[in-house]
Each structure stands twice: as structure tokens, then as C-alpha cells.
Design a protein around this motif. Structure first.
Motif, mmCIF file in Angstrom:
data_model
loop_
_atom_site.group_PDB
_atom_site.id
_atom_site.type_symbol
_atom_site.label_atom_id
_atom_site.label_comp_id
_atom_site.label_asym_id
_atom_site.label_seq_id
_atom_site.Cartn_x
_atom_site.Cartn_y
_atom_site.Cartn_z
ATOM 1 N N ILE A 186 0.702 -1.577 0.026
ATOM 2 C CA ILE A 186 -0.091 0.312 0.281
ATOM 3 C C ILE A 186 0.905 1.520 0.444
ATOM 4 O O ILE A 186 2.083 1.332 0.520
ATOM 5 N N TYR A 202 0.357 5.241 1.206
ATOM 6 C CA TYR A 202 0.130 6.244 2.197
ATOM 7 C C TYR A 202 0.471 7.318 1.415
ATOM 8 O O TYR A 202 1.863 7.466 1.271
ATOM 9 N N GLN A 212 0.970 11.527 3.782
ATOM 10 C CA GLN A 212 0.511 11.614 5.033
ATOM 11 C C GLN A 212 1.140 13.625 4.540
ATOM 12 O O GLN A 212 2.054 13.298 5.236
ATOM 13 N N GLY A 225 0.633 17.818 10.292
ATOM 14 C CA GLY A 225 -0.542 17.443 10.969
ATOM 15 C C GLY A 225 -1.421 16.444 10.375
ATOM 16 O O GLY A 225 -2.944 17.096 11.829
ATOM 17 N N LYS A 226 -1.386 15.464 10.165
ATOM 18 C CA LYS A 226 -2.229 15.081 9.914
ATOM 19 C C LYS A 226 -2.622 13.588 9.042
ATOM 20 O O LYS A 226 -1.109 13.159 9.930
ATOM 21 N N GLY A 227 -3.086 11.943 9.530
ATOM 22 C CA GLY A 227 -2.345 11.138 9.391
ATOM 23 C C GLY A 227 -2.697 10.138 8.281
ATOM 24 O O GLY A 227 -2.854 11.016 6.992
ATOM 25 N N PRO A 228 -2.064 9.080 7.981
ATOM 26 C CA PRO A 228 -1.722 8.913 6.405
ATOM 27 C C PRO A 228 -3.631 7.863 5.922
ATOM 28 O O PRO A 228 -3.604 7.914 6.775
ATOM 29 N N PHE A 245 -4.815 6.413 2.155
ATOM 30 C CA PHE A 245 -3.703 5.910 1.464
ATOM 31 C C PHE A 245 -4.696 6.422 0.170
ATOM 32 O O PHE A 245 -5.457 6.677 -0.355
ATOM 33 N N PHE A 305 3.981 7.438 2.108
ATOM 34 C CA PHE A 305 5.193 6.291 2.514
ATOM 35 C C PHE A 305 4.384 4.568 1.773
ATOM 36 O O PHE A 305 3.208 4.881 1.179
ATOM 37 N N PHE A 325 6.016 -0.193 7.807
ATOM 38 C CA PHE A 325 6.349 0.879 6.928
ATOM 39 C C PHE A 325 7.309 0.983 6.591
ATOM 40 O O PHE A 325 8.262 1.194 7.180
#
Lengths: 116, 115
Positions: free
Chosen positions: B34, B36, B38, B41-44, B46, B89, B105
Motif C-alpha cells: 500500500i 500512503y 501523509q 498534521g494529518k494521519g496517513p 490511503f 510511505f 512501513f
């Protein structure tokens, strides 16, 4: 209608304190995770729960205790906080065992923990 | 431009150019990969995935290539836009007992898009 939510977004505390981070997902997933992201952006899994049962524990100090009251929630409690615990903690969820073999994890917005 | 996803290197590209982000994975038994994105200030988030029985998969402006022989994965972004600026990532999926999965990761690559 956030899919994976975490509270708080920021947490600043003194060394030695105990704190909790909460996570909730509304995706109906069976599996939830906690990750730690260090200052170099390296993401590492800490715990995983499937239907409220612990399935992954990545040799995390026992000061960290996850709790899953139901499959939509996975909280992380940290005792006796240390300076090295400062990081961003991410919750994620997924639905494994799909027929196509995929298992995409969806992440929350993160909780930035600063230990002084 | 191209970059290898180790130790968070930075790939700088001009808006409108194509970007290629590379990743090496370690386990030949990994069956699912996968990418990702990012943002600060945010999450990974998809982007795209690929199973090990494929060597290429295309999405909207993104293509993932998988070379199992050399355990290499790449993400190609066409016509890169300022909104593509983020850390990217790759993650490899490993199965363990009970049929559960664990994502490992890579170190991430920062993409900086300049107007």
C-alpha cells in the motif's frame, strides 16, 4: 462523519503522569491498531485488536495498556510517562479476511503527545 | 525526479512534472502493498494498493509498479500538483498466525512541489 477519530489532538503533560488517548471508528471494521510515529516520521505498530481481543503486541513497555471496550473503540492508556514517549500516536482500523486478500488500514488524525 | 524512500529524503519537483517515489521492501513473502500520503498534521491517507500477483496498477494520476524480483515498489504521480506535497510511505503487508495482517512501513519520502 469522520471514519476514525481520536481525542485529544494535542496532549502536553509532565513526566511521571498517567494519560489516555481515545479512538473510535465508525467503519464497522473488526480490527483496530495503535501506531507510534517518531520525530523522523517513522511509523511503527504498537498494538492490534480484533473484535476486542489483543492480536499484536510489539514489545511495547507495559506502561502502555490498550483497552477495547467494544470493536469500535480502542483506547491507549500510558502510565508513568517518560520523555521518550513524546511522539504522534495514530489509531487505525481495517477489515481483514477479505476474499481478495486486501486489508487496507484507515488512519485517524493523530494525537501529538509532548512529555515535559 | 526520483528518490529512494530511506531516511526521509526529499524529492523536489516542478508543478506539472511527473514524480517517481521508490521503495525497497524486505520480505519476499509479503503479498500486499500500500502507498500512503501523509500531509502535515494529518494521519496517513490511503492512495493506492497492489497485490503481489500484479506488477502494475493505475489509479487517478497515480501508478504503482511492483518488481518482486528485486523487492522494489514505486509510486508514479503524473502532472504533480502543489496539493501532492506530502510525505509518502510504502507499506508491506505480512501475514502472521491466525490469518491476521501487520503493515510494515518504509521510512517515507517527502515530496515538495514547486510552482
Amino acid at each position: 462523519d469522520t471514519a476514525v477519530s481520536q481525542t485529544p489532538k494535542y496532549l502536553v503533560t509532565q513526566m511521571g503522569n498517567d494519560k489516555s488517548i481515545k479512538c473510535e471508528q465508525n467503519l464497522g471494521h473488526d480490527t483496530m491498531y495503535w501506531y507510534k510515529q517518531d520525530s523522523k516520521k517513522f511509523l511503527k505498530i504498537m498494538f492490534s485488536y480484533n473484535n476486542k481481543e489483543l492480536i499484536i503486541n510489539e514489545t511495547v513497555p507495559n506502561r502502555f495498556s490498550p483497552k477495547s471496550p467494544d470493536k469500535a473503540h480502542l483506547n491507549l492508556h500510558i502510565n508513568s510517562l517518560e520523555l521518550g514517549d513524546s511522539a504522534v500516536y495514530f489509531c487505525a482500523s481495517s477489515q481483514p479476511h477479505r476474499a481478495d486478500g486486501t486489508d487496507t488500514q484507515y488512519f485517524g488524525p493523530g494525537t501529538r503527545l509532548t512529555v515535559l | 525526479g526520483e528518490s529512494v524512500g530511506l531516511h526521509l529524503p526529499t524529492l523536489s519537483v516542478q508543478e506539472g512534472d511527473n514524480s517517481i517515489i521508490n521503495c525497497a521492501y524486505s520480505n519476499s513473502a509479503s503479498d500486499y502493498f500500500i502507498w500512503y500520503k501523509q500531509e502535515s498534521g494529518k494521519g496517513p491517507q490511503f492512495i493506492i494498493d497492489i497485490r503481489s500477483n500484479m506488477d502494475k496498477r493505475q489509479g487517478q494520476r497515480v501508478t504503482v509498479l511492483l518488481n518482486k524480483t528485486v523487492k522494489h515498489l514505486s509510486l508514479q504521480i503524473a502532472a504533480t500538483q502543489p496539493g501532492d506535497s506530502a510525505v509518502y510511505f510504502c507499506a508491506e503487508n505480512r501475514k502472521f498466525s491466525g490469518g491476521y495482517n501487520k503493515l510494515i512501513f518504509g521510512a517515507g519520502t517527502r515530496l515538495a512541489v514547486h510552482p
